[in-house]
Design an enzyme around this catalytic site. Structure first.
Site, mmCIF file in Angstrom:
data_model
loop_
_atom_site.group_PDB
_atom_site.id
_atom_site.type_symbol
_atom_site.label_atom_id
_atom_site.label_comp_id
_atom_site.label_asym_id
_atom_site.label_seq_id
_atom_site.Cartn_x
_atom_site.Cartn_y
_atom_site.Cartn_z
ATOM 1 N N HIS A 88 0.837 -1.208 0.000
ATOM 2 C CA HIS A 88 0.000 0.000 0.000
ATOM 3 C C HIS A 88 0.871 1.258 0.000
ATOM 4 O O HIS A 88 0.624 2.205 -0.748
ATOM 5 C CB HIS A 88 -0.863 0.057 1.270
ATOM 6 C CG HIS A 88 -1.912 -1.002 1.389
ATOM 7 N ND1 HIS A 88 -2.044 -1.796 2.506
ATOM 8 C CD2 HIS A 88 -2.891 -1.393 0.539
ATOM 9 C CE1 HIS A 88 -3.064 -2.620 2.354
ATOM 10 N NE2 HIS A 88 -3.584 -2.408 1.151
ATOM 11 N N LYS A 103 -17.027 -6.407 5.509
ATOM 12 C CA LYS A 103 -16.151 -7.482 5.983
ATOM 13 C C LYS A 103 -15.728 -7.226 7.430
ATOM 14 O O LYS A 103 -15.540 -6.086 7.828
ATOM 15 C CB LYS A 103 -14.872 -7.524 5.123
ATOM 16 C CG LYS A 103 -15.052 -8.119 3.755
ATOM 17 C CD LYS A 103 -13.693 -8.341 3.095
ATOM 18 C CE LYS A 103 -13.374 -7.248 2.097
ATOM 19 N NZ LYS A 103 -12.044 -7.357 1.497
ATOM 20 N N ARG A 140 -1.728 -5.677 -8.767
ATOM 21 C CA ARG A 140 -0.705 -6.709 -8.569
ATOM 22 C C ARG A 140 -0.743 -7.748 -9.673
ATOM 23 O O ARG A 140 0.242 -8.438 -9.926
ATOM 24 C CB ARG A 140 -0.929 -7.418 -7.222
ATOM 25 C CG ARG A 140 -0.638 -6.564 -6.017
ATOM 26 C CD ARG A 140 -1.192 -7.179 -4.765
ATOM 27 N NE ARG A 140 -2.642 -7.259 -4.842
ATOM 28 C CZ ARG A 140 -3.448 -7.463 -3.822
ATOM 29 N NH1 ARG A 140 -2.952 -7.660 -2.622
ATOM 30 N NH2 ARG A 140 -4.748 -7.511 -3.989
ATOM 31 N N SER A 155 -3.076 -7.655 2.498
ATOM 32 C CA SER A 155 -3.374 -7.633 3.936
ATOM 33 C C SER A 155 -3.895 -8.980 4.393
ATOM 34 O O SER A 155 -3.537 -9.468 5.471
ATOM 35 C CB SER A 155 -4.415 -6.549 4.240
ATOM 36 O OG SER A 155 -3.908 -5.280 3.942
HETATM 37 O O1 PNS Z 1 -8.802 -2.535 0.305
HETATM 38 P P1 PNS Z 1 -10.108 -2.906 -0.308
HETATM 39 O O2 PNS Z 1 -10.927 -3.765 0.636
HETATM 40 O O3 PNS Z 1 -9.966 -3.514 -1.670
HETATM 41 O O4 PNS Z 1 -10.893 -1.505 -0.479
HETATM 42 C C1 PNS Z 1 -12.154 -1.507 -1.091
HETATM 43 C C2 PNS Z 1 -12.758 -0.100 -1.127
HETATM 44 C C3 PNS Z 1 -12.966 0.434 0.273
HETATM 45 C C4 PNS Z 1 -11.828 0.825 -1.881
HETATM 46 C C5 PNS Z 1 -14.086 -0.266 -1.884
HETATM 47 O O5 PNS Z 1 -14.846 -1.262 -1.258
HETATM 48 C C6 PNS Z 1 -14.902 1.009 -1.964
HETATM 49 O O6 PNS Z 1 -14.602 1.868 -2.757
HETATM 50 N N1 PNS Z 1 -15.943 1.094 -1.099
HETATM 51 C C7 PNS Z 1 -16.804 2.241 -1.014
HETATM 52 C C8 PNS Z 1 -18.219 1.912 -1.461
HETATM 53 C C9 PNS Z 1 -18.380 2.112 -2.968
HETATM 54 O O7 PNS Z 1 -18.189 3.196 -3.496
HETATM 55 N N2 PNS Z 1 -18.728 1.022 -3.638
HETATM 56 C C10 PNS Z 1 -18.938 1.010 -5.058
HETATM 57 C C11 PNS Z 1 -17.632 0.821 -5.822
HETATM 58 S S1 PNS Z 1 -17.927 0.793 -7.561
#
Ligand code: PNS
Length: 165
Positions: free
Chosen positions: A17, A41, A90, A127
């Site tokens: 990150h 989650k 990745r 993670s």
């Molecule tokens: O580290 P992660 O778990 O891959 O992060 C995911 C995250 C938080 C970036 C993603 O779940 C997100 O953008 N959530 C906000 C809700 C949202 O906008 N959802 C629609 C995405 S198209």
């Protein structure tokens, strides 16, 4: 002024990150690292703990700040005036997961998603894998900052002591 958001769960933040955040900071005038606090989650660390670890991780990067966000990432980008979302890639699997989200976010508000290729030395780091390996006593010290390693080991030990559930 070009401002980008680097969103994620960061549970916990890894060197992978931080590498992406550092490189985003070189590409944009300002970067906001946005810690998702409403994702469903179950998390090992609280939002406050994840934010505090990120604060330490970006110390010294003058054009980077850390904030929590809830709700849609597109709404958050509008709120902070960001025109781009930066995500690390990745693998092709990451791309397959990220592409529809990038397209949905562009559909919603026109925000651009900029994909940054993960450094090859960090391409296996996530993670979730870090937590799994550390939970079985594996050495993850090269994959997370020192200020994460201690709390990670302690939290996993506390979870194990508490038993299943
Ligand atoms: O580290 P992660 O778990 O891959 O992060 C995911 C995250 C938080 C970036 C993603 O779940 C997100 O953008 N959530 C906000 C809700 C949202 O906008 N959802 C629609 C995405 S198209």
């Amino acid at each position: 002024m070009r401002r980008a958001v680097c969103p994620g769960s960061f549970d916990p933040v890894t060197h992978g990150h931080l590498d992406i955040v550092r490189r985003a900071a070189g590409l944009f005038d300002e970067v906001v690292v946005a810690v998702g606090v409403n994702v469903s989650k179950s998390r090992l660390f609280t939002p406050e703990e994840r934010l505090a670890m990120l604060e330490q991780g970006v110390a010294g990067l003058d054009n980077v700040r850390v904030e929590g966000f809830a709700g849609l990432i597109t709404a958050y980008c509008q709120e902070v005036g960001a025109t781009a979302i930066v995500k690390g890639l990745r693998s092709g699997r990451d791309f397959d997961y990220e592409l529809p989200m990038a397209q949905m976010n562009a559909h919603l508000t026109g925000v651009e998603t900029v994909f940054v290729a993960t450094d090859s030395s960090l391409a296996f780091v996530s993670s979730s894998l870090v937590k799994e390996v550390a939970s079985y006593g594996g050495d993850v010290s090269a994959l997370v900052p020192d200020f994460v390693l201690g709390p990670l080991t302690e939290r996993l030990a506390a979870r194990q002591a508490a038993g299943p559930g």
